[in-house]
Design an enzyme around this catalytic site. Structure first.
Site, PDB file in Angstrom:
ATOM      1  N   LYS A 158       4.646  17.327  -0.721  1.00 33.32           N
ATOM      2  CA  LYS A 158       4.100  15.972  -0.842  1.00 33.32           C
ATOM      3  C   LYS A 158       4.066  15.525  -2.300  1.00 33.32           C
ATOM      4  O   LYS A 158       3.746  16.308  -3.191  1.00 33.32           O
ATOM      5  CB  LYS A 158       2.670  15.936  -0.265  1.00 33.32           C
ATOM      6  N   ARG A 292      -9.443   1.771  -2.283  1.00 30.00           N
ATOM      7  CA  ARG A 292      -9.267   0.319  -2.112  1.00 30.00           C
ATOM      8  C   ARG A 292      -9.685  -0.058  -0.701  1.00 30.00           C
ATOM      9  O   ARG A 292     -10.004   0.804   0.112  1.00 30.00           O
ATOM     10  CB  ARG A 292      -7.783  -0.017  -2.272  1.00 30.00           C
ATOM     11  N   VAL A 295      -5.910  -1.508   5.106  1.00 24.29           N
ATOM     12  CA  VAL A 295      -5.339  -2.468   6.062  1.00 24.29           C
ATOM     13  C   VAL A 295      -6.236  -2.562   7.305  1.00 24.29           C
ATOM     14  O   VAL A 295      -6.561  -3.654   7.790  1.00 24.29           O
ATOM     15  CB  VAL A 295      -3.912  -2.045   6.470  1.00 24.29           C
TER      16      VAL A 295
HETATM   17  P1  ADP Z   1      -3.358   1.773   4.827  1.00 24.61           P
HETATM   18  O1  ADP Z   1      -3.987   2.839   5.599  1.00 24.61           O
HETATM   19  O2  ADP Z   1      -4.326   0.856   4.182  1.00 24.61           O
HETATM   20  O3  ADP Z   1      -2.306   1.092   5.582  1.00 24.61           O
HETATM   21  P2  ADP Z   1      -1.078   2.594   3.314  1.00 24.61           P
HETATM   22  O4  ADP Z   1      -0.929   3.810   2.477  1.00 24.61           O
HETATM   23  O5  ADP Z   1      -0.243   2.484   4.536  1.00 24.61           O
HETATM   24  O6  ADP Z   1      -2.632   2.517   3.641  1.00 24.61           O
HETATM   25  O7  ADP Z   1      -0.799   1.360   2.375  1.00 24.61           O
HETATM   26  C1  ADP Z   1      -1.308   0.072   2.597  1.00 24.61           C
HETATM   27  C2  ADP Z   1      -0.315  -0.954   2.133  1.00 24.61           C
HETATM   28  O8  ADP Z   1       0.044  -0.670   0.813  1.00 24.61           O
HETATM   29  C3  ADP Z   1       0.956  -0.989   2.921  1.00 24.61           C
HETATM   30  O9  ADP Z   1       0.892  -1.825   4.040  1.00 24.61           O
HETATM   31  C4  ADP Z   1       1.918  -1.496   1.879  1.00 24.61           C
HETATM   32  O10 ADP Z   1       1.831  -2.882   1.769  1.00 24.61           O
HETATM   33  C5  ADP Z   1       1.402  -0.912   0.604  1.00 24.61           C
HETATM   34  N1  ADP Z   1       2.054   0.325   0.199  1.00 24.61           N
HETATM   35  C6  ADP Z   1       1.446   1.496  -0.020  1.00 24.61           C
HETATM   36  N2  ADP Z   1       2.316   2.407  -0.431  1.00 24.61           N
HETATM   37  C7  ADP Z   1       3.515   1.824  -0.476  1.00 24.61           C
HETATM   38  C8  ADP Z   1       4.823   2.254  -0.831  1.00 24.61           C
HETATM   39  N3  ADP Z   1       5.077   3.473  -1.190  1.00 24.61           N
HETATM   40  N4  ADP Z   1       5.826   1.384  -0.765  1.00 24.61           N
HETATM   41  C9  ADP Z   1       5.584   0.130  -0.381  1.00 24.61           C
HETATM   42  N5  ADP Z   1       4.387  -0.333  -0.031  1.00 24.61           N
HETATM   43  C10 ADP Z   1       3.359   0.489  -0.080  1.00 24.61           C
HETATM   44  P1  ADP Z   2       0.015   8.773   2.313  1.00 19.96           P
HETATM   45  O1  ADP Z   2      -0.532   8.847   0.929  1.00 19.96           O
HETATM   46  O2  ADP Z   2       1.445   8.424   2.344  1.00 19.96           O
HETATM   47  O3  ADP Z   2      -0.857   7.969   3.223  1.00 19.96           O
HETATM   48  P2  ADP Z   2      -1.120  11.174   3.528  1.00 19.96           P
HETATM   49  O4  ADP Z   2      -1.322  12.412   2.729  1.00 19.96           O
HETATM   50  O5  ADP Z   2      -2.318  10.362   3.834  1.00 19.96           O
HETATM   51  O6  ADP Z   2      -0.001  10.292   2.821  1.00 19.96           O
HETATM   52  O7  ADP Z   2      -0.393  11.575   4.874  1.00 19.96           O
HETATM   53  C1  ADP Z   2       0.189  10.597   5.733  1.00 19.96           C
HETATM   54  C2  ADP Z   2       0.253  11.153   7.150  1.00 19.96           C
HETATM   55  O8  ADP Z   2       1.026  12.357   7.182  1.00 19.96           O
HETATM   56  C3  ADP Z   2      -1.089  11.550   7.733  1.00 19.96           C
HETATM   57  O9  ADP Z   2      -1.737  10.447   8.333  1.00 19.96           O
HETATM   58  C4  ADP Z   2      -0.698  12.603   8.743  1.00 19.96           C
HETATM   59  O10 ADP Z   2      -0.214  12.011   9.925  1.00 19.96           O
HETATM   60  C5  ADP Z   2       0.457  13.298   8.057  1.00 19.96           C
HETATM   61  N1  ADP Z   2       0.002  14.479   7.288  1.00 19.96           N
HETATM   62  C6  ADP Z   2      -0.331  14.530   5.978  1.00 19.96           C
HETATM   63  N2  ADP Z   2      -0.675  15.771   5.597  1.00 19.96           N
HETATM   64  C7  ADP Z   2      -0.560  16.548   6.692  1.00 19.96           C
HETATM   65  C8  ADP Z   2      -0.736  17.952   6.955  1.00 19.96           C
HETATM   66  N3  ADP Z   2      -1.092  18.813   5.998  1.00 19.96           N
HETATM   67  N4  ADP Z   2      -0.504  18.392   8.219  1.00 19.96           N
HETATM   68  C9  ADP Z   2      -0.122  17.550   9.193  1.00 19.96           C
HETATM   69  N5  ADP Z   2       0.078  16.233   9.008  1.00 19.96           N
HETATM   70  C10 ADP Z   2      -0.120  15.728   7.776  1.00 19.96           C
END
Ligand code: ADP
Ligand code: ADP
Ligand code: MG
Length: 465
Positions: A158, A292, A295
């Site tokens: 990651k 923050r 969504v």
């Molecule tokens: P949430 O749970 O609030 O949806 P996300 O990690 O999906 O959290 O991010 C929320 C919003 O932030 C997304 O809908 C998008 O608009 C923006 N965003 C976050 N990370 C990215 C990324 N890597 N590339 C583009 N947009 C992103």
């Molecule tokens: P982001 O910053 O892109 O939101 P997260 O670390 O929150 O990334 O992980 C996004 C999704 O990936 C989680 O909602 C889950 O579904 C999956 N995920 C992340 N870490 C793990 C893990 N260690 N084992 C299984 N699923 C995972």
């Protein structure tokens, strides 16, 4: 109280912030790119200022333009929304240096939690369980291999700076790890300009359970219960609900306590979300904290009756939260479906276009957060989120029935959306029973899409009834 807020965002979240401000008699300044001149936010704010060309890098990510707009329009605060600059610690610092209140935690707090590998360490120090994996960032591929053997495959590589499901790769065994490492690193560099990686054991068939946190500058930290966001595609959320069917009252209390402990360890201020994965055996692990508004925050608003954006404005003004932990009562059940301008039949390709016709659902227990209107052209430059449809009922089954009914009322013409897919999910027996995990959509997508196609053919008269 703050008097005039610049909204450094667009789309539905910009409208959401304008609405909270109006109810509190706070003036708003909408900033918009050349592609968003006809946006509802620009029309409904007290004042609207163009900050640059369509490309986000030249407008919604242009810190100088946004700060100048805030000072020129005499704002005293900036709300970053989600995405864009909302998790950029330097931007938070620059707002404060310019004499503006930043509606969110301080730059230092965002910095501490923004690195997902550092946030893991912080959670651990607060006694919050994390997924077995690396202590901090990985030095190289060799270390990744050694660690993967130690914690056991499958593992996830990651990006420390990751978000939105990007910069993450799975390795099921030693044969995959070279490729996973390289791919995760190049995606991390391409998306976040930072190739730092860490490693976590993959929790098999987990639920994604997150806790909403609110904290004020007086040191009160409370949680507003959980959201189950396990219906995901490509690790991005599609459906969210609260409460989660997977939690017992005891587990909810334990996870809530852990979420508050993590926030306290970070000396957190404002709205935030502590994310966990929950194993089928009922063990939970911290994965990250989002610094923050989320969504899916309206799900929590519907079941608690607390306006999270208003609380953000209170906290940024130096006022205490308007409620204490014992005042938080969850009533009934709420579900959100994210409706995106995308084509599920073409691998969810974003499909922006002109909204030829729009009809939004309404009636008891239904809330829609959207910036769409009939004739509105969805610009191709940004996120494909078109509308958030929410249903609240006294029971989970009532909220599912309301969601089905709301999605039947919804009409968006002009481009494809995932609304039919969401409707089918609301009829899936596993979903209705509440027995699903983050693998639900991958497992069921082909079947659900085939169902949708058959229904469409029958409805269009292309196939005999
Ligand atoms: P949430 O749970 O609030 O949806 P996300 O990690 O999906 O959290 O991010 C929320 C919003 O932030 C997304 O809908 C998008 O608009 C923006 N965003 C976050 N990370 C990215 C990324 N890597 N590339 C583009 N947009 C992103
Ligand atoms: P982001 O910053 O892109 O939101 P997260 O670390 O929150 O990334 O992980 C996004 C999704 O990936 C989680 O909602 C889950 O579904 C999956 N995920 C992340 N870490 C793990 C893990 N260690 N084992 C299984 N699923 C995972
Ligand atoms: Mg996440």
């Amino acid at each position: 109280m703050v008097k005039r807020v610049l909204i450094a965002n667009r789309g539905e979240i910009a409208l959401r912030i304008i609405r909270a401000c109006r109810e509190l008699d706070i003036e708003t300044v909408a900033v918009y790119s050349q592609a968003d001149e006809s946006s509802l936010a620009a029309q409904l704010a007290t004042q609207a200022l163009c900050i640059g060309p369509a490309k986000a890098a030249d407008s919604y990510l242009n810190q100088d333009a946004i700060l100048s707009a805030a000072l020129a329009s005499k704002c005293d605060a900036i709300h970053p929304g989600y995405g864009f600059l909302s998790e950029n610690p330097d931007f938070a610092d620059r707002c404060v240096q310019a004499g503006l209140k930043y509606i969110g935690p301080s730059g230092d707090v965002i910095r501490k939690l923004g690195s997902k590998s550092a946030a893991r360490t912080l959670a651990q120090s607060a006694g919050v369980p994390v997924v077995p994996g690396s202590d901090g960032a990985l030095k190289n591929l060799r270390q990744a291999k050694a660690l993967a053997e130690e914690v056991g495959y499958p593992v996830l590589l990651k990006a420390s700076a990751g978000g939105g499901g990007r910069g993450m790769r799975q390795a099921d065994g030693p044969q995959d790890i070279d490729k996973a490492f390289q791919e995760a690193r190049s995606e991390a560099v391409a998306c976040f300009g930072d190739g730092e990686l860490y490693l976590e054991k993959l929790v098999v068939n987990p639920r994604h359970i997150e806790f909403q946190i609110m904290a004020d500058t007086q040191g009160h930290v409370v949680h507003l219960g959980e959201r189950d966001c396990s219906i995901q595609r490509r690790r991005q959320k599609l459906v969210e609900e609260s409460p989660s069917m997977a939690l017992t009252p005891a587990l909810r209390e334990e996870m809530g306590r852990a979420a508050v402990a993590a926030a306290k360890a970070a000396v957190y201020v404002g709205a935030g979300t502590v994310e966990f994965v929950l194993s089928p055996e009922g063990r939970f692990y911290f994965i990250e904290m989002n610094t923050r508004i989320q969504v899916e925050h309206p799900v929590t608003e519907l079941v608690t009756g607390i306006d999270l954006v208003k609380e953000q404005l209170r906290v940024a003004s130096g006022l205490p939260l308007s409620f204490a932990q014992e005042d938080v009562k969850v009533t009934g059940h709420a579900i959100e479906c994210r409706i995106n301008a995308e084509d599920p039949e073409r691998d969810f390709m974003p499909c922006p276009g002109t909204t030829a016709f729009l009809h939004l659902p309404g009636g008891p227990g239904v809330r829609v957060d959207t910036a769409l209107y009939t004739g509105y052209e969805v610009p191709p430059y940004y996120d494909s989120l078109a509308a958030k449809v929410l249903a609240h009922g006294s029971t989970r089954l009532e909220s599912i029935r309301r969601m089905r009914r709301a999605l039947e009322e919804l009409i968006i013409e002009g481009y494809p959306t995932n609304a039919s897919l969401a409707h089918l999910i609301m009829h899936d027996p596993e979903f209705v029973r509440g027995r699903y995990d983050t693998g639900f959509l991958d497992k069921n997508l082909a079947r659900l899409l085939e169902l949708a196609r058959t229904c469409d053919r029958l409805m269009e008269g292309e196939e005999k009834l």
